[in-house]
Design an enzyme around this catalytic site. Structure first.
Site, PDB file in Angstrom:
ATOM      1  N   SER A  86       0.923  -1.239   0.002  1.00 27.94           N
ATOM      2  CA  SER A  86      -0.081   0.032   0.000  1.00 27.94           C
ATOM      3  C   SER A  86       0.795   1.226  -0.089  1.00 27.94           C
ATOM      4  O   SER A  86       1.871   1.129   0.506  1.00 27.94           O
ATOM      5  CB  SER A  86      -0.936  -0.149   1.161  1.00 27.94           C
ATOM      6  N   TYR A  97      -2.558  -0.159   9.954  1.00 29.79           N
ATOM      7  CA  TYR A  97      -2.615  -0.787   8.540  1.00 29.79           C
ATOM      8  C   TYR A  97      -1.436  -0.769   7.648  1.00 29.79           C
ATOM      9  O   TYR A  97      -0.859  -1.764   7.013  1.00 29.79           O
ATOM     10  CB  TYR A  97      -3.786  -0.095   7.716  1.00 29.79           C
TER      11      TYR A  97
END
Length: 341
Positions: free
Chosen positions: A144, A169
């Site tokens: 990501s 995350y």
């Protein structure tokens, strides 16, 4: 080539499966179908792939596609289930694996951190172990853009230091890259991590800005605009993401090994769009002016993302290029069709 796609009922996973199947590959998809967001949307994606909800609801049942026949099958399974995951690898003899399964969402990681540890860390280790023991030729996995954290230099490069994530995350995605490097080094498994930049498009997630904004504006509700609109994002259309993933996933393994056993790529549009311009694109397509709540920055968020895709261009002669207005228009057309508006 037989390909395993994890997170097959997810936004990117669904689109990747559809594209691979249309090109003649044999695909097996797995997904836990958790309740992080509307499960109906996940089952809807599977139905587009020819798997009925009544079939897909049953854990561990291999469901064949009515649309693609034996070329596609689906199994409801999560990565934390080490035993059944290993059994699936033993039975199916995959050539390559694309891991798109993960607990998504930056803000939700502040509320439920254990979900990220279970899915993104424990689950990823289980997958690496399966790749190790079942002679997988190539593991491609979703990382990501959030791993860049507080980096100030733009555009973000894969050569930049990414040791300062600002959400769990992001930290979990950084850990995936580190674990993949370890398995590549120790066991000779080719691994490729893909840092996605703000993916959007039809069948997108309901917790993402485009879905939230479109839904609220149509329903005459106000939208939350964080950092008072002083945000920029490298929005990347779903078809561009899938094209990049496919090129890397199905590349001949001998050619892949010539580069490096371990590799990281950015997949982004290589430009930034102001949040205010993004909202204007939605307003223009809908013909409605949004009611805006101007709010401060959210914890765990960053003000700007921008992908350097030089490596993707150099190695695969590819760079995403869908204009934001075109992508937003296609999403809204899908949204209206899906919800009968």
């Amino acid at each position: 080539m037989k390909i395993l796609v994890t997170g097959a009922a997810g936004f990117i996973g669904y689109h990747l499966c559809e594209s691979l199947l249309n090109k003649g590959f044999t695909v097996i998809g797995i997904d836990s179908i958790n309740d992080y967001y509307d499960q109906g949307l996940k089952f809807g994606r599977l139905q587009e792939l020819g798997v009925a909800k009544a079939e897909a609801e049953t854990p561990l049942k291999k469901c064949l596609s009515s649309k693609h026949g034996s070329k596609f099958s689906f199994v409801r399974l999560n990565l934390e289930d080490k035993e059944n995951l290993s059994n699936l690898f033993e039975k199916e003899k995959f050539n390559v694996v694309c891991n798109l399964a993960a607990q998504a969402g930056v803000r939700y990681s502040l509320e439920n951190p254990s979900a990220y540890v279970d899915s993104n860390i424990v689950g990823f280790v289980n997958l690496l172990e399966c790749c190790r023991h079942h002679q997988i030729e190539h593991l491609v996995y979703a990382s990501s853009s959030s791993v860049y954290g507080l980096n100030k230099k733009v555009p973000f490069s894969t050569n930049d230091n990414v040791d300062h994530p600002i959400s769990l995350y992001a930290a979990s995605k950084k850990s995936n890259e580190l674990m993949a490097h370890t398995y590549s080094h120790l066991f000779g498994i080719p691994t490729t991590g893909l840092r996605f930049f703000t993916v959007y498009g039809p069948w997108g997630r309901p917790d993402m800005a485009l879905f939230l904004f479109t839904d609220a504006i149509i329903k005459n509700k106000s939208i939350d605009v964080f950092n008072h609109g002083n945000m920029e994002r490298d929005f990347t259309y779903i078809d561009d993401i899938v094209e990049g993933v496919e090129r890397i996933l199905v590349e001949p393994i001998a050619k892949r090994k010539e580069r490096s056993l371990y590799k990281i790529y950015n997949i982004g549009n290589n430009n930034t769009v102001k949040l205010t311009d993004f909202i204007e694109s939605i307003e223009s397509k809908l013909g409605i002016t949004a009611q805006k709540n101007m709010l401060p920055m959210q914890p765990g968020d960053v003000s700007r993302t921008w992908a350097n895709v030089d490596d993707l261009i150099n190695d695969y002669n590819y760079s995403p290029n869908t204009p934001i207005k075109e992508g937003v228009s296609k999403f809204i057309d899908w949204y209206k069709g899906y919800y009968n508006i």
